[in-house]
Write a protein that holds these residues in place. Structure first.
Motif, PDB file in Angstrom:
ATOM      1  N   PRO A  44       0.833  -1.202   0.000  1.00  0.00           N
ATOM      2  CA  PRO A  44       0.000   0.000   0.000  1.00  0.00           C
ATOM      3  C   PRO A  44       0.864   1.248   0.000  1.00  0.00           C
ATOM      4  O   PRO A  44       1.960   1.254   0.555  1.00  0.00           O
ATOM      5  N   PRO A  45       0.388   2.300  -0.621  1.00  0.00           N
ATOM      6  CA  PRO A  45       1.155   3.541  -0.626  1.00  0.00           C
ATOM      7  C   PRO A  45       1.165   4.134   0.779  1.00  0.00           C
ATOM      8  O   PRO A  45       0.287   3.846   1.589  1.00  0.00           O
ATOM      9  N   PRO A  46       2.170   4.948   1.086  1.00  0.00           N
ATOM     10  CA  PRO A  46       2.193   5.569   2.411  1.00  0.00           C
ATOM     11  C   PRO A  46       0.978   6.476   2.582  1.00  0.00           C
ATOM     12  O   PRO A  46       0.452   7.009   1.605  1.00  0.00           O
ATOM     13  N   PRO A  47       0.509   6.632   3.826  1.00  0.00           N
ATOM     14  CA  PRO A  47      -0.673   7.479   4.040  1.00  0.00           C
ATOM     15  C   PRO A  47      -0.379   8.924   3.661  1.00  0.00           C
ATOM     16  O   PRO A  47       0.739   9.397   3.802  1.00  0.00           O
ATOM     17  N   SER A  48      -1.395   9.594   3.177  1.00  0.00           N
ATOM     18  CA  SER A  48      -1.221  10.994   2.813  1.00  0.00           C
ATOM     19  C   SER A  48      -1.066  11.811   4.085  1.00  0.00           C
ATOM     20  O   SER A  48      -1.510  11.403   5.155  1.00  0.00           O
ATOM     21  N   PRO A  49      -0.438  12.984   4.000  1.00  0.00           N
ATOM     22  CA  PRO A  49      -0.294  13.820   5.195  1.00  0.00           C
ATOM     23  C   PRO A  49      -1.626  14.148   5.852  1.00  0.00           C
ATOM     24  O   PRO A  49      -1.736  14.179   7.071  1.00  0.00           O
ATOM     25  N   ALA A  50      -2.674  14.372   5.048  1.00  0.00           N
ATOM     26  CA  ALA A  50      -3.982  14.693   5.618  1.00  0.00           C
ATOM     27  C   ALA A  50      -4.531  13.509   6.393  1.00  0.00           C
ATOM     28  O   ALA A  50      -5.112  13.678   7.466  1.00  0.00           O
ATOM     29  N   MET A  51      -4.338  12.284   5.869  1.00  0.00           N
ATOM     30  CA  MET A  51      -4.811  11.091   6.570  1.00  0.00           C
ATOM     31  C   MET A  51      -4.044  10.907   7.868  1.00  0.00           C
ATOM     32  O   MET A  51      -4.623  10.561   8.891  1.00  0.00           O
ATOM     33  N   SER A  52      -2.719  11.128   7.839  1.00  0.00           N
ATOM     34  CA  SER A  52      -1.912  10.986   9.043  1.00  0.00           C
ATOM     35  C   SER A  52      -2.362  11.987  10.100  1.00  0.00           C
ATOM     36  O   SER A  52      -2.497  11.638  11.270  1.00  0.00           O
ATOM     37  N   LEU A  53      -2.592  13.215   9.684  1.00  0.00           N
ATOM     38  CA  LEU A  53      -3.018  14.250  10.617  1.00  0.00           C
ATOM     39  C   LEU A  53      -4.354  13.871  11.248  1.00  0.00           C
ATOM     40  O   LEU A  53      -4.512  13.943  12.470  1.00  0.00           O
ATOM     41  N   ARG A  54      -5.303  13.428  10.439  1.00  0.00           N
ATOM     42  CA  ARG A  54      -6.613  13.012  10.980  1.00  0.00           C
ATOM     43  C   ARG A  54      -6.458  11.853  11.949  1.00  0.00           C
ATOM     44  O   ARG A  54      -7.096  11.812  12.995  1.00  0.00           O
ATOM     45  N   LYS A  55      -5.596  10.893  11.611  1.00  0.00           N
ATOM     46  CA  LYS A  55      -5.380   9.729  12.478  1.00  0.00           C
ATOM     47  C   LYS A  55      -4.803  10.172  13.816  1.00  0.00           C
ATOM     48  O   LYS A  55      -5.255   9.725  14.872  1.00  0.00           O
ATOM     49  N   TYR A  56      -3.806  11.044  13.795  1.00  0.00           N
ATOM     50  CA  TYR A  56      -3.215  11.538  15.046  1.00  0.00           C
ATOM     51  C   TYR A  56      -4.256  12.290  15.880  1.00  0.00           C
ATOM     52  O   TYR A  56      -4.303  12.140  17.104  1.00  0.00           O
ATOM     53  N   GLU A  57      -5.076  13.095  15.212  1.00  0.00           N
ATOM     54  CA  GLU A  57      -6.111  13.842  15.943  1.00  0.00           C
ATOM     55  C   GLU A  57      -7.133  12.898  16.565  1.00  0.00           C
ATOM     56  O   GLU A  57      -7.548  13.086  17.706  1.00  0.00           O
ATOM     57  N   GLU A  58      -7.538  11.867  15.825  1.00  0.00           N
ATOM     58  CA  GLU A  58      -8.474  10.878  16.361  1.00  0.00           C
ATOM     59  C   GLU A  58      -7.861  10.141  17.545  1.00  0.00           C
ATOM     60  O   GLU A  58      -8.523   9.926  18.567  1.00  0.00           O
ATOM     61  N   ASP A  59      -6.596   9.751  17.409  1.00  0.00           N
ATOM     62  CA  ASP A  59      -5.904   9.064  18.500  1.00  0.00           C
ATOM     63  C   ASP A  59      -5.831   9.946  19.739  1.00  0.00           C
ATOM     64  O   ASP A  59      -6.044   9.473  20.857  1.00  0.00           O
ATOM     65  N   LEU A  60      -5.533  11.226  19.537  1.00  0.00           N
ATOM     66  CA  LEU A  60      -5.439  12.155  20.663  1.00  0.00           C
ATOM     67  C   LEU A  60      -6.792  12.292  21.352  1.00  0.00           C
ATOM     68  O   LEU A  60      -6.874  12.246  22.589  1.00  0.00           O
ATOM     69  N   ARG A  61      -7.861  12.449  20.574  1.00  0.00           N
ATOM     70  CA  ARG A  61      -9.203  12.542  21.178  1.00  0.00           C
ATOM     71  C   ARG A  61      -9.523  11.298  21.998  1.00  0.00           C
ATOM     72  O   ARG A  61     -10.073  11.384  23.096  1.00  0.00           O
ATOM     73  N   GLU A  62      -9.185  10.140  21.450  1.00  0.00           N
ATOM     74  CA  GLU A  62      -9.458   8.882  22.157  1.00  0.00           C
ATOM     75  C   GLU A  62      -8.669   8.805  23.467  1.00  0.00           C
ATOM     76  O   GLU A  62      -9.221   8.441  24.506  1.00  0.00           O
ATOM     77  N   VAL A  63      -7.388   9.145  23.417  1.00  0.00           N
ATOM     78  CA  VAL A  63      -6.565   9.121  24.636  1.00  0.00           C
ATOM     79  C   VAL A  63      -7.131  10.086  25.672  1.00  0.00           C
ATOM     80  O   VAL A  63      -7.228   9.751  26.863  1.00  0.00           O
ATOM     81  N   LEU A  64      -7.534  11.275  25.234  1.00  0.00           N
ATOM     82  CA  LEU A  64      -8.087  12.254  26.172  1.00  0.00           C
ATOM     83  C   LEU A  64      -9.389  11.749  26.790  1.00  0.00           C
ATOM     84  O   LEU A  64      -9.600  11.890  28.008  1.00  0.00           O
ATOM     85  N   GLN A  65     -10.259  11.154  25.987  1.00  0.00           N
ATOM     86  CA  GLN A  65     -11.518  10.618  26.524  1.00  0.00           C
ATOM     87  C   GLN A  65     -11.257   9.528  27.557  1.00  0.00           C
ATOM     88  O   GLN A  65     -11.865   9.513  28.628  1.00  0.00           O
ATOM     89  N   VAL A  66     -10.359   8.614  27.232  1.00  0.00           N
ATOM     90  CA  VAL A  66     -10.033   7.524  28.159  1.00  0.00           C
ATOM     91  C   VAL A  66      -9.449   8.089  29.447  1.00  0.00           C
ATOM     92  O   VAL A  66      -9.813   7.664  30.551  1.00  0.00           O
ATOM     93  N   GLU A  67      -8.567   9.070  29.327  1.00  0.00           N
ATOM     94  CA  GLU A  67      -7.935   9.636  30.518  1.00  0.00           C
ATOM     95  C   GLU A  67      -8.927  10.412  31.379  1.00  0.00           C
ATOM     96  O   GLU A  67      -8.812  10.410  32.599  1.00  0.00           O
ATOM     97  N   ILE A  68      -9.887  11.054  30.776  1.00  0.00           N
ATOM     98  CA  ILE A  68     -10.925  11.746  31.558  1.00  0.00           C
ATOM     99  C   ILE A  68     -11.710  10.723  32.374  1.00  0.00           C
ATOM    100  O   ILE A  68     -11.968  10.929  33.567  1.00  0.00           O
ATOM    101  N   GLU A  69     -12.062   9.608  31.744  1.00  0.00           N
ATOM    102  CA  GLU A  69     -12.771   8.539  32.459  1.00  0.00           C
ATOM    103  C   GLU A  69     -11.915   7.972  33.583  1.00  0.00           C
ATOM    104  O   GLU A  69     -12.391   7.775  34.706  1.00  0.00           O
TER     105      GLU A  69
END
Length: 125
Positions: A44-69
């Motif tokens: 597979p081709p490497p992820p586009s910068p926009a996809m990487s950015l969205r993935k990092y943002e999603e991961d950050l939101r998930e980590v923050l939600q888990v940590e709040i809980e």
């Protein structure tokens, strides 16, 4: 009788068909080297910068939600404990958990700030 001479070939995903002049159809499995070449070129081709950015943002939101809980659970556990020795142990464990969460959050935040913004030449931040 001589063997039929192939006049045309057609390739499918699983087998190659060789069709002779007398409409004889023989199914021949692909060679191992052909399979290996197909697999190596199918990376597979490497992820586009926009996809990487969205993935990092999603991961950050998930980590923050888990940590709040988890923080709510930590506070509830501290409120239930009456023994000071046990409370001190929990405070130490919770501090370690918070430090680990902080490292994950900072790492993801750093990746987000270093990711190129779609449509802009530089990074964010």
């Amino acid at each position: 009788t001589p063997a039929p001479t192939p006049t045309s070939t057609s390739t499918t995903h699983a087998h190659r068909q060789v069709v002779g002049p007398s409409a004889l159809s023989v199914s021949v499995p692909p060679s191992p080297s052909a399979s290996a070449a197909r697999l190596s070129s199918a990376a597979p081709p490497p992820p586009s910068p926009a996809m990487s950015l969205r993935k990092y943002e999603e991961d950050l939101r998930e980590v923050l939600q888990v940590e709040i809980e988890k923080e709510g659970q930590r506070q509830a556990a501290l409120e239930r404990v009456t023994d000071e020795v046990e409370r001190a142990k929990l405070v130490k464990v919770f501090a370690s958990e918070r430090e680990e969460a902080k490292r994950r959050i900072l790492a993801l935040s750093g990746k987000i700030s270093q990711s190129p913004t779609p449509g802009v030449g530089g990074g964010r931040g």
